[in-house]
Scaffold this motif. Structure first.
Motif, PDB file in Angstrom:
ATOM      1  N   GLU A 142      -5.948   0.595 -23.412  1.00  0.00           N
ATOM      2  CA  GLU A 142      -7.308   1.125 -22.063  1.00  0.00           C
ATOM      3  C   GLU A 142      -6.924   1.784 -20.523  1.00  0.00           C
ATOM      4  OE1 GLU A 142      -7.973  -2.690 -18.815  1.00  0.00           O
ATOM      5  OE2 GLU A 142      -6.585  -3.684 -20.396  1.00  0.00           O
ATOM      6  N   LEU A 143      -5.928   2.131 -19.917  1.00  0.00           N
ATOM      7  CA  LEU A 143      -5.351   3.137 -19.712  1.00  0.00           C
ATOM      8  C   LEU A 143      -5.927   4.515 -19.560  1.00  0.00           C
ATOM      9  CD1 LEU A 143      -3.869   3.877 -16.713  1.00  0.00           C
ATOM     10  CD2 LEU A 143      -1.973   4.399 -17.870  1.00  0.00           C
ATOM     11  N   ALA A 144      -5.768   4.908 -21.453  1.00  0.00           N
ATOM     12  CA  ALA A 144      -6.542   6.091 -21.895  1.00  0.00           C
ATOM     13  C   ALA A 144      -7.886   6.270 -21.785  1.00  0.00           C
ATOM     14  CB  ALA A 144      -6.110   6.193 -22.898  1.00  0.00           C
ATOM     15  N   GLU A 145      -8.452   4.728 -21.394  1.00  0.00           N
ATOM     16  CA  GLU A 145     -10.331   4.940 -21.638  1.00  0.00           C
ATOM     17  C   GLU A 145     -10.524   5.330 -20.343  1.00  0.00           C
ATOM     18  OE1 GLU A 145     -10.847   1.477 -23.224  1.00  0.00           O
ATOM     19  OE2 GLU A 145     -10.768   1.820 -25.314  1.00  0.00           O
ATOM     20  N   ASP A 146      -9.208   4.319 -19.721  1.00  0.00           N
ATOM     21  CA  ASP A 146     -10.198   4.853 -17.728  1.00  0.00           C
ATOM     22  C   ASP A 146     -10.364   6.314 -17.452  1.00  0.00           C
ATOM     23  OD1 ASP A 146     -11.463   2.566 -17.645  1.00  0.00           O
ATOM     24  OD2 ASP A 146      -9.061   1.709 -16.392  1.00  0.00           O
ATOM     25  N   LEU A 147      -8.744   6.888 -17.894  1.00  0.00           N
ATOM     26  CA  LEU A 147      -8.220   8.334 -17.768  1.00  0.00           C
ATOM     27  C   LEU A 147      -9.566   9.118 -18.459  1.00  0.00           C
ATOM     28  CD1 LEU A 147      -4.642   8.696 -18.444  1.00  0.00           C
ATOM     29  CD2 LEU A 147      -6.202   8.468 -16.178  1.00  0.00           C
ATOM     30  N   TYR A 148      -9.901   9.378 -19.966  1.00  0.00           N
ATOM     31  CA  TYR A 148     -10.898   9.569 -20.877  1.00  0.00           C
ATOM     32  C   TYR A 148     -12.586   9.646 -20.304  1.00  0.00           C
ATOM     33  CZ  TYR A 148     -13.892  10.864 -24.586  1.00  0.00           C
ATOM     34  OH  TYR A 148     -14.299  12.505 -25.941  1.00  0.00           O
ATOM     35  N   ALA A 149     -12.560   8.306 -18.650  1.00  0.00           N
ATOM     36  CA  ALA A 149     -13.825   8.196 -18.713  1.00  0.00           C
ATOM     37  C   ALA A 149     -14.021   9.056 -17.127  1.00  0.00           C
ATOM     38  CB  ALA A 149     -14.514   7.064 -18.148  1.00  0.00           C
ATOM     39  N   ARG A 150     -13.185   9.387 -16.649  1.00  0.00           N
ATOM     40  CA  ARG A 150     -12.885   9.192 -14.686  1.00  0.00           C
ATOM     41  C   ARG A 150     -12.824  11.336 -15.228  1.00  0.00           C
ATOM     42  NH1 ARG A 150      -9.949   6.381 -10.918  1.00  0.00           N
ATOM     43  NH2 ARG A 150      -9.904   4.474 -11.395  1.00  0.00           N
ATOM     44  N   VAL A 151     -12.282  11.790 -16.068  1.00  0.00           N
ATOM     45  CA  VAL A 151     -12.424  13.549 -16.241  1.00  0.00           C
ATOM     46  C   VAL A 151     -13.097  14.047 -17.522  1.00  0.00           C
ATOM     47  CG1 VAL A 151     -11.420  15.258 -17.150  1.00  0.00           C
ATOM     48  CG2 VAL A 151      -9.723  13.736 -15.616  1.00  0.00           C
ATOM     49  N   GLU A 152     -14.324  15.042 -16.753  1.00  0.00           N
ATOM     50  CA  GLU A 152     -15.355  15.634 -17.508  1.00  0.00           C
ATOM     51  C   GLU A 152     -14.494  16.498 -18.786  1.00  0.00           C
ATOM     52  OE1 GLU A 152     -19.168  18.889 -16.789  1.00  0.00           O
ATOM     53  OE2 GLU A 152     -18.012  18.271 -15.412  1.00  0.00           O
ATOM     54  N   ARG A 153     -15.393  16.886 -20.066  1.00  0.00           N
ATOM     55  CA  ARG A 153     -14.677  16.729 -20.877  1.00  0.00           C
ATOM     56  C   ARG A 153     -15.156  18.751 -21.004  1.00  0.00           C
ATOM     57  NH1 ARG A 153     -13.790  13.483 -21.656  1.00  0.00           N
ATOM     58  NH2 ARG A 153     -11.935  13.766 -21.079  1.00  0.00           N
ATOM     59  N   ILE A 167      -5.024  10.965 -25.620  1.00  0.00           N
ATOM     60  CA  ILE A 167      -4.424  10.572 -24.143  1.00  0.00           C
ATOM     61  C   ILE A 167      -2.929   9.207 -24.485  1.00  0.00           C
ATOM     62  CG2 ILE A 167      -5.193   9.769 -21.924  1.00  0.00           C
ATOM     63  CD1 ILE A 167      -7.828  11.214 -22.279  1.00  0.00           C
ATOM     64  N   ALA A 168      -3.864   8.125 -25.091  1.00  0.00           N
ATOM     65  CA  ALA A 168      -3.354   7.619 -25.513  1.00  0.00           C
ATOM     66  C   ALA A 168      -1.248   8.129 -26.036  1.00  0.00           C
ATOM     67  CB  ALA A 168      -3.536   6.430 -25.892  1.00  0.00           C
ATOM     68  N   ALA A 169      -1.606   8.479 -27.136  1.00  0.00           N
ATOM     69  CA  ALA A 169      -0.358   9.098 -27.915  1.00  0.00           C
ATOM     70  C   ALA A 169       0.528  10.565 -26.514  1.00  0.00           C
ATOM     71  CB  ALA A 169      -0.948  10.286 -28.090  1.00  0.00           C
ATOM     72  N   ILE A 170      -0.359  10.856 -25.301  1.00  0.00           N
ATOM     73  CA  ILE A 170       0.828  11.462 -24.894  1.00  0.00           C
ATOM     74  C   ILE A 170       1.137  10.930 -23.611  1.00  0.00           C
ATOM     75  CG2 ILE A 170       0.143  12.942 -22.510  1.00  0.00           C
ATOM     76  CD1 ILE A 170      -2.331  14.186 -23.921  1.00  0.00           C
ATOM     77  N   LEU A 171       0.292   9.626 -23.160  1.00  0.00           N
ATOM     78  CA  LEU A 171       1.398   8.460 -22.538  1.00  0.00           C
ATOM     79  C   LEU A 171       2.318   8.016 -22.656  1.00  0.00           C
ATOM     80  CD1 LEU A 171      -1.817   7.096 -20.946  1.00  0.00           C
ATOM     81  CD2 LEU A 171      -0.715   8.083 -19.121  1.00  0.00           C
ATOM     82  N   GLU A 172       2.282   7.297 -24.281  1.00  0.00           N
ATOM     83  CA  GLU A 172       3.395   7.156 -24.590  1.00  0.00           C
ATOM     84  C   GLU A 172       4.182   8.083 -25.193  1.00  0.00           C
ATOM     85  OE1 GLU A 172       1.704   5.493 -28.389  1.00  0.00           O
ATOM     86  OE2 GLU A 172       0.430   4.107 -27.367  1.00  0.00           O
ATOM     87  N   SER A 173       4.572   9.278 -25.437  1.00  0.00           N
ATOM     88  CA  SER A 173       4.846  10.737 -25.291  1.00  0.00           C
ATOM     89  C   SER A 173       5.628  10.325 -24.271  1.00  0.00           C
ATOM     90  CB  SER A 173       4.487  11.919 -25.799  1.00  0.00           C
ATOM     91  OG  SER A 173       4.183  12.349 -25.006  1.00  0.00           O
ATOM     92  N   ASP A 174       5.086  10.481 -23.351  1.00  0.00           N
ATOM     93  CA  ASP A 174       5.986  10.818 -21.408  1.00  0.00           C
ATOM     94  C   ASP A 174       6.580   9.433 -21.552  1.00  0.00           C
ATOM     95  OD1 ASP A 174       4.527  13.075 -21.236  1.00  0.00           O
ATOM     96  OD2 ASP A 174       2.935  12.771 -19.955  1.00  0.00           O
ATOM     97  N   GLY A 175       6.752   8.496 -21.712  1.00  0.00           N
ATOM     98  CA  GLY A 175       7.851   6.889 -22.148  1.00  0.00           C
ATOM     99  C   GLY A 175       6.733   6.125 -21.165  1.00  0.00           C
ATOM    100  N   MET A 176       5.324   6.182 -21.211  1.00  0.00           N
ATOM    101  CA  MET A 176       5.248   5.232 -20.193  1.00  0.00           C
ATOM    102  C   MET A 176       5.049   3.493 -21.119  1.00  0.00           C
ATOM    103  SD  MET A 176       2.128   6.822 -17.863  1.00  0.00           S
ATOM    104  CE  MET A 176       2.375   8.102 -16.850  1.00  0.00           C
ATOM    105  N   THR A 177       5.285   2.828 -20.457  1.00  0.00           N
ATOM    106  CA  THR A 177       5.622   1.358 -21.498  1.00  0.00           C
ATOM    107  C   THR A 177       4.647   0.625 -21.128  1.00  0.00           C
ATOM    108  OG1 THR A 177       7.418   0.415 -20.107  1.00  0.00           O
ATOM    109  CG2 THR A 177       7.827   1.725 -21.633  1.00  0.00           C
ATOM    110  N   ASP A 178       4.080  -0.354 -21.777  1.00  0.00           N
ATOM    111  CA  ASP A 178       2.681  -0.934 -20.998  1.00  0.00           C
ATOM    112  C   ASP A 178       3.905  -1.763 -19.843  1.00  0.00           C
ATOM    113  OD1 ASP A 178       1.302  -0.260 -23.451  1.00  0.00           O
ATOM    114  OD2 ASP A 178       2.155  -2.320 -24.845  1.00  0.00           O
ATOM    115  N   PRO A 179       4.799  -2.407 -20.139  1.00  0.00           N
ATOM    116  CA  PRO A 179       4.768  -3.256 -18.546  1.00  0.00           C
ATOM    117  C   PRO A 179       4.929  -2.617 -17.265  1.00  0.00           C
ATOM    118  CG  PRO A 179       5.940  -3.519 -20.469  1.00  0.00           C
ATOM    119  CD  PRO A 179       5.755  -2.797 -20.963  1.00  0.00           C
TER     120      PRO A 179
END
Length: 483
Positions: free
Chosen positions: A76-87, A51-63
């Motif tokens: 950290e954002l990817a971990e929260d998203l991973y926990a919120r959505v069922e596999r 998920i972190a790789a997808i976020l970065e490929s979409d141009g989401m920077t840390d700031p």
């Protein structure tokens, strides 16, 4: 203390906190919105890092992440998203349909309709009986060959133009091209036959004119996928040739059967064109194929046609008699075009599979070379079998000596490799090599430098080596195999 100011913790003036009523419909959590938008991708992820790789490929920077979502970084954002959505791991997609799958029966049918017209020469033998011509060739050979080559050149270019329209989805335009081009090709072939006829060769010129009409009708039917109609049209010729060989037939009956097949082919072609013209075009507004684009394909038809005819002439001893254009080598080559077409499809199918299975360029080149050798070897085995069968069944056929068989197999190698290159878009180089090889054999025959039976193996061998090198250079690149 109404109206006074409150002193804050550090003695500064602050306004008192006044509870306010919340507006209806609280603002959505941006993290929930992001999770909902990326739900399918998040549900299929096996680790937050995906998920972190997808976020970065979409141009989401840390700031941006800290400002918009209140998280330190993409991980950290990817971990929260991973926990919120069922596999929800998706099921494996079924393999894509092979675009190069082809029915062997359909290809064999096309090979059969390519070869059956050769029986017309057996049925029309009385029209082709006479002394050797001015070149020492059997009576009527020159007008027949000139008409046949003219038809192959014209109809090959016409076929390319019509197929291009069909590829653009405009069946009406394809029908219009065939409706205009086929009659012109028939007239042109007849005029060429008449122009090159020698003294007393008028019957042969008439036969050649019928041949030109048949080639035009066959082009229409083959382009529009009416192979069965063409097979039905050739039935009288096939039955008549069998009867003429077994018991003999009167000349009027022979002529009648020839005209019956010719009329049936022309009638089926007219019906097919009427059906094609009735459909609405779907390529309106798009540019159509240029006339110049058909020239390389016409030259390819010239080169391959001359090679087949030289193989046929090679079956006739120097100064000998017989119908050269119906020689067993020519019949074997034309019959083999059905298996050749199927093996071309098999090559493309196996190359596509090898492209998915190989992980290195060297491994792919090696696999492609093996596939080429297997498919070419299979074609030559079929051609060899047809050559031996023709020798056994053809009246007065020459013995399958080593030189004759070598020349035939080398010619087959040139034809199949050239067709392979043409199927990958390298039609110009294939046409150039085939025209050069055919021209060299014709020049040797006309100048008396050598008979095709002796010159053919040398010329065809040279052309085969050149085409094999070109095929290896082109087909060894993975980019050449894009669908």
């Amino acid at each position: 203390m109404s109206g006074s100011l409150w002193l804050g913790a550090e003695g500064q003036h602050t306004l008192p906190f006044i509870p306010r009523q919340r507006p209806h419909g609280t603002a959505a959590d941006p993290l929930d919105e992001l999770a909902e938008r990326m739900e399918e991708l998040i549900a299929a992820a096996v680790h937050p890092d995906e998920i972190a790789a997808i976020l970065e490929s979409d141009g989401m920077t840390d700031p941006h992440i800290r400002t918009a979502y209140g998280r330190r970084d993409s991980f950290e954002l990817a971990e929260d998203l991973y926990a919120r959505v069922e596999r929800r791991y998706p099921t494996a997609a079924p393999p894509a349909a092979d675009p190069w799958h082809s029915s062997l029966g359909a290809c064999l049918l096309r090979g059969l309709v390519f070869a059956l017209p050769g029986l017309a020469y057996v049925l029309g033998a009385p029209l082709l009986a006479g002394p050797a011509d001015r070149f020492g060739l059997p009576f009527g050979t020159v007008p027949l060959l000139a008409s046949a080559v003219t038809g192959w050149v014209w109809n090959q270019g016409l076929s390319h133009r019509a197929y291009t329209w069909l590829g653009l989805g405009d069946r009406r335009a394809a029908g219009a091209a065939l409706r205009t081009g086929a009659p012109v090709g028939a007239v042109l072939g007849a005029l060429v036959a008449l122009a090159v006829s020698g003294p007393g060769e008028l019957p042969a010129a008439g036969f050649a004119a019928g041949q030109a009409v048949y080639l035009a009708a066959a082009t229409v039917l083959l382009v529009l996928g009416r192979e069965r109609d063409l097979l039905y049209a050739l039935a009288p010729v096939a039955a008549g040739a069998a009867a003429a060989t077994a018991t003999g037939l009167p000349d009027p009956v022979r002529t009648g059967l020839l005209l019956l097949s010719l009329g049936a082919a022309a009638g089926f072609a007219r019906r097919a064109l009427a059906g094609a013209g009735g459909e609405a075009g779907t390529a309106d507004g798009r540019p159509g194929p240029s006339l110049a684009a058909a020239v390389p394909y016409a030259l390819f038809g010239l080169g391959t046609g001359v090679l087949v005819l030289c193989a046929a002439v090679g079956d006739v001893p120097a100064g000998g008699a017989g119908i050269a254009v119906a020689a067993p080598s020519a019949v074997a080559l034309t019959l083999s075009m059905g298996p050749a077409e199927w093996l071309l499809y098999r090559f493309r199918s196996r190359s596509r599979a090898g492209l998915r299975a190989r992980t290195t360029a060297r491994g792919f080149r090696r696999a492609t070379a093996v596939t080429t050798a297997v498919c070419l070897g299979g074609y030559l085995a079929v051609l060899c079998g047809l050559a031996f069968a023709g020798t056994l069944l053809w009246p007065g056929a020459p013995e399958p000596g080593a030189l004759r068989l070598t020349g035939l197999l080398l010619t087959g190698t040139v034809l199949w490799t050239a067709l392979l290159l043409q199927s990958y878009g390298a039609v110009r180089v294939a046409a150039t090599v085939c025209c050069a090889a055919g021209g060299a054999q014709v020049l040797a025959l006309v100048t008396g430098a050598g008979h095709p039976s002796t010159v053919g193996p040398v010329v065809a061998g040279t052309a085969a080596v050149v085409l094999a090198a070109l095929a290896g250079a082109l087909l060894g690149r993975a980019t050449a195999h894009r669908v």
